[in-house]
Design a protein around this motif. Structure first.
Motif, short mmCIF file in Angstrom:
data_model
loop_
_atom_site.label_atom_id
_atom_site.label_comp_id
_atom_site.label_asym_id
_atom_site.label_seq_id
_atom_site.Cartn_x
_atom_site.Cartn_y
_atom_site.Cartn_z
N GLY A 150 -3.74 -4.57 33.65
CA GLY A 150 -4.21 -3.86 34.82
C GLY A 150 -3.08 -3.23 35.60
N ASP A 151 -3.46 -2.53 36.68
CA ASP A 151 -2.47 -1.75 37.43
C ASP A 151 -2.29 -2.23 38.86
OD1 ASP A 151 -4.81 -0.97 38.67
OD2 ASP A 151 -4.47 1.19 38.44
N TRP A 152 -2.70 -3.45 39.17
CA TRP A 152 -2.58 -3.90 40.55
C TRP A 152 -1.13 -4.00 40.97
CZ3 TRP A 152 -6.48 -8.59 40.89
CH2 TRP A 152 -7.78 -8.12 40.64
N ASP A 224 -9.04 -1.71 37.47
CA ASP A 224 -7.87 -0.93 37.91
C ASP A 224 -8.11 -0.33 39.29
OD1 ASP A 224 -6.41 -1.43 35.67
OD2 ASP A 224 -6.81 0.49 34.69
#
Length: 535
Positions: A150-152, A224
């Motif tokens: 993911g892009d956290w 995301d």
């Protein structure tokens, strides 16, 4: 076992308490090894009683490898050996109580240390195991799972929040890789934390501060953030900030606290005042930290707005406001108020920002009277009563992960965590070096000096506890010149703080109770000075 709940007449102590934050590692060294400890705190309890505080809030004192200053907890039921033992903690709680001082401890529920038994078991058990369900393990993206799931962004300088383990899976950590996030959808995570609360309440703890209180619950899909509007609730529920599921957790916790007569204070950073207030409903948290006021610049209009908004957002749920100028994460007040930009923003932290410490000290003294006169409870970070400035920690001695995860551009938080100067003689080989000029701030040098910051705080806290008009009750703004904060409290108590560029007259028919700095020769209130008056 804990003491029985306090009598009704004393049960609401937390609504107007003065609470002193203890960062144990830097407070007082009882065994001479350069690290603060519980023996050091116990030895300084008379000092804290004389200061006039109602409670002590301890940042984490648990077993920890200290990857993030103790906020990476390896065992919630064990005191870190560098600080002492569980038996010493119990003695400290009891001895403080004998002096009329309650104890509040930190709970860190969003994550644990990578040395925690649960995480070690999860690594050993492998993919698909029940042990991994206590955390957020996921396969990676890409052809071979080589990309994060993911892009956290991280809470520390926006760095990555996923770390890959040798078997190929990745785990989520909103902070450092040494702080894996717990899965709060798992019943065992909830049960364990409820048992930890009972464990400490049984030992006489009067309250718990909840670290990162708005981050625990996550969207199970871990979606995301790319393309999502900015803000926790812009475009619908955020995947990991301020989710509605949190309130069930805190209602369960509140039932436990009520059984022991204990209280909660939440670390809740939210821009939406209505959603912030939800955490303070009668069956959830008792109080939450006021970060708007903490970060506000030294500006009369901005401060008044912050005060008004704080009181307004607490009013619908009947919760008391909290007020704080500084803590273990932010630049010390004296330094911040001496800068051109007197506000605080993590994104703006940098090396080499000049500060006029004489100006900052004068403003910090006035801010102390402002803060202590407001309705609600107040938090005082250790060393604020000494007027300590931020320390410039040599590059080779910085330990804070915020510095390293920023690529070295952020000075980190160590500058406000340097050990306190009790005497002009520095600690023996302290874990962070004490600046030589701090000898002038030593507690023993300020003791008995009528003009010292320590004397001002002692007088203000003593008056706040004993005199009429402080603590609970309302606040009414008074008319005054631009740049002057003036308000009335019950029983004829007035507070004036002059942030304008000129001296101003005091209201007629008032008597002076306390002043942060001397009035001028004509009895006018000088710039950057605060007073308490009685009509």
């Amino acid at each position: 076992m804990a003491d029985l709940p306090l009598p009704d007449s004393d049960a609401d102590w937390w609504r107007s308490a003065a609470i002193y934050q203890v960062y144990v590692r830097s407070f007082a060294d009882g065994d001479g090894d350069g690290t603060g400890d519980l023996a050091g705190v116990r030895a300084r309890l008379p000092y804290l009683a004389e200061l006039g505080v109602d409670a002590l809030w301890f940042t984490p004192w648990y077993l920890s490898p200290l990857a993030d200053g103790g906020y990476d907890v390896a065992d919630y039921r064990t005191i870190d050996p560098a600080f002492g033992t569980l038996a010493e903690a119990e003695k400290l709680i009891a001895e403080a109580r004998e002096l009329g001082i309650r104890t509040i401890i930190d709970i860190v529920p969003n994550h644990v240390s990578d040395r925690h038994a649960w995480f070690r078991a999860a690594l050993a058990a492998g993919p698909g195991s029940p042990e991994r369900e206590l955390f957020h393990f996921r396969p990676g993206r890409g052809e071979h799972g080589e990309l994060p799931p993911g892009d956290w962004p991280s809470q520390f300088n926006g760095a990555d929040t996923w770390t890959r383990v040798p078997d190929g899976e990745w785990y989520l950590h909103l902070f450092t890789p040494q702080q894996p996030d717990l899965n709060w959808d798992h019943p065992e995570v909830r049960r364990e934390h409820e048992e930890v609360l009972r464990f400490w309440f049984e030992r006489g703890v009067a309250g718990v501060r909840i670290d990162s209180a708005a981050l625990l619950a996550k969207d199970p899909a871990l979606p995301d953030l790319a393309g999502r509007p900015a803000g926790p609730w812009a475009g619908g529920p955020h995947p990991f900030i301020d989710r509605d599921e949190l309130h069930d957790i805190y209602r369960s916790w509140r039932a436990i606290a009520d059984a022991y007569g204990a209280v909660f204070v939440g670390e809740v950073w939210l821009p939406d005042s209505e959603r912030f207030a939800r955490y303070l409903r009668p069956d959830e948290l008792h109080t939450a930290f006021n970060f708007s006021f903490l970060s506000c610049p030294w500006d009369a209009e901005r401060l008044r707005t912050s005060i008004e908004e704080t009181l307004a957002e607490h009013a619908p749920v009947g919760a008391p406001a909290t007020w704080v100028l500084c803590n273990h994460d932010v630049t010390r007040t004296v330094t911040r108020y001496g800068r051109a930009d007197t506000g605080f923003d993590f994104a703006a932290k940098a090396f080499g920002i000049p500060s006029d410490l004489a100006l900052g000290t004068r403003r910090a003294r006035a801010a102390a009277l402002l803060t202590l006169a407001l309705p609600g409870s107040v938090y005082l970070y250790q060393g604020e009563e000494l007027g300590l400035p931020e320390a410039d920690v040599p590059l080779g001695r910085i330990q804070d992960p915020m510095h390293f995860r920023s690529g070295g551009t952020d000075p980190g938080r160590d500058g406000c965590r340097v050990p306190l100067p009790w005497t002009a003689e520095p600690w023996h080989d302290p874990w962070l070096p004490q600046p030589a000029h701090w000898a002038a701030y030593a507690a023993d040098r300020q003791d008995g000096d009528p003009d010292s910051m320590l004397t001002l705080y002692r007088a203000a806290l003593r008056m706040r506890r004993a005199a009429a008009g402080f603590g609970g009750g309302g606040l009414r703004w008074l008319p005054g010149p631009p740049g002057v904060l003036a308000f009335a409290r019950p029983d004829g108590l007035l507070c004036l703080v002059n942030l304008s560029g000129e001296p101003v007259p005091l209201p007629a028919g008032t008597s002076l109770l306390l002043s942060s700095s001397a009035l001028d020769t004509e009895g006018l209130l000088p710039q950057d000075t605060g007073v308490w008056l009685r009509t």
